[in-house]
Design an enzyme around this catalytic site. Structure first.
Site, PDB file in Angstrom:
ATOM      1  CE  LYS A  60      83.720  -1.623 100.839  1.00 49.58           C
ATOM      2  NZ  LYS A  60      82.671  -2.145 101.738  1.00 49.58           N
ATOM      3  CE  LYS A  82      78.187  -6.410  97.357  1.00 48.78           C
ATOM      4  NZ  LYS A  82      77.790  -6.089  98.734  1.00 48.78           N
ATOM      5  CB  SER A 104      79.312  -3.213  99.766  1.00 48.95           C
ATOM      6  OG  SER A 104      80.311  -2.909 100.705  1.00 48.95           O
TER       7      SER A 104
END
Length: 300
Positions: free
Chosen positions: A179, A247, A102
């Site tokens: 994502k 994140k 990711s």
């Protein structure tokens, strides 16, 4: 499935909670693996438990690989592995990197540019489904990149993910953008679900009853299921670290800023997860985030 001759050897970088079962599935499918992890003992153990797999003592171990999969915490670490440690330089001209971490799309594009002098192509293919679907090989995969490169990645992607849940998102970097946007939806839903439970509890409602009603009504979501199984029970065992979700939320905010979009909900979600990260630390399970927002417990 049959393994194409040019991709018999696959490199796999990152043997964490997700990476280990993914690499194991590739080994079971017949690929010869070269594996790398920052913890040397982990890559050695994988090689010992999977006959034919090679633990990479140096970047040169990746020279036979026509395709390398990276499954690491963020794009900066991927860049360090490929360009800093030197896997990219060790690969032959025409090799393909399938970046399944990711990562920030901007990091993805910078890495692709850094790999060009070595003739290494790249697709981004982040996943959704967590450890359970990594184990079963049924991950959802979001794939960005040139059509020929996406096609070349298919023998590996079809082992790691459910073909019916593979989505072609567009150009390189679009998979990583998608994502992050998917995860910020889940994170924002977590914020409002937690808020509703706090309000209801102060009003005298039982959190268990509330979640039972939500899960039978229009407020039902993946997140309300997590509150049912993890938050109200106090188990907090989704297996996905708070630092990773925070994140991804921040990446979504960065993508929004680059797009010039007015997104106050995403911005506020970013603030909330930054607060949770400061209060609980990156290793906490992501389902614990509400503990940094209020003093009162929601678990029973």
């Amino acid at each position: 499935m049959s393994v194409p001759e040019q991709q018999v050897t696959v490199g796999f970088v990152g043997l964490g909670n997700m990476g280990w079962p993914m690499a194991r599935n590739l080994h079971a499918a017949g690929f010869r693996l070269v594996v790398r992890d920052i913890e040397a003992a982990k890559q050695d153990r994988f090689a010992a438990e999977h006959p034919g797999a090679v633990a990479a003592a140096s970047p040169d171990a990746f020279a036979p690989a026509g395709l390398v999969v990276t499954m690491l915490p963020n794009g900066a670490i991927v860049r360090d592995a490929m360009l800093g440690w030197g896997i990219g330089a060790a690969l032959r001209d025409g090799a393909l990197l399938v970046e399944m971490s990711s990562s920030d799309p901007s990091d993805t594009l910078l890495l692709a540019a850094g790999l060009q002098p070595f003739g290494v192509r790249m697709v981004d293919a982040p996943v959704s489904g967590g450890v359970p679907r990594a184990v079963t090989g049924e991950l959802a995969v979001m794939v960005g990149g040139a059509s020929a490169d996406v096609a070349a990645a298919q023998p590996v992607l079809r082992v790691l993910g459910d073909p019916a849940r593979q989505f072609r998102t567009g150009r390189l970097g679009s998979g990583h953008a998608m994502k992050a946007l998917n995860n910020v939806i889940a994170a924002a839903t977590t914020c409002v679900t937690a808020e509703a439970l706090v309000v209801g509890k102060r009003f005298g409602l039982d959190p268990r009853t509330m979640i039972d009603i939500v899960n039978a009504s229009t407020g039902r979501s993946f997140v309300s299921g997590v509150f049912d199984s993890e938050v109200l029970t106090g188990r907090y065992g989704t297996g996905f670290a708070l630092g990773l979700l925070a994140k991804d939320v921040h990446i979504a905010a960065s993508v929004a800023a680059a797009a010039g979009a007015d997104v106050p909900v995403i911005a506020l979600t970013d603030e909330r997860y930054a607060k949770a990260l400061t209060g609980l630390g990156p290793a906490a399970d992501q389902s614990m985030a509400h503990q940094a927002w209020w003093d009162e417990p929601l678990s029973q």
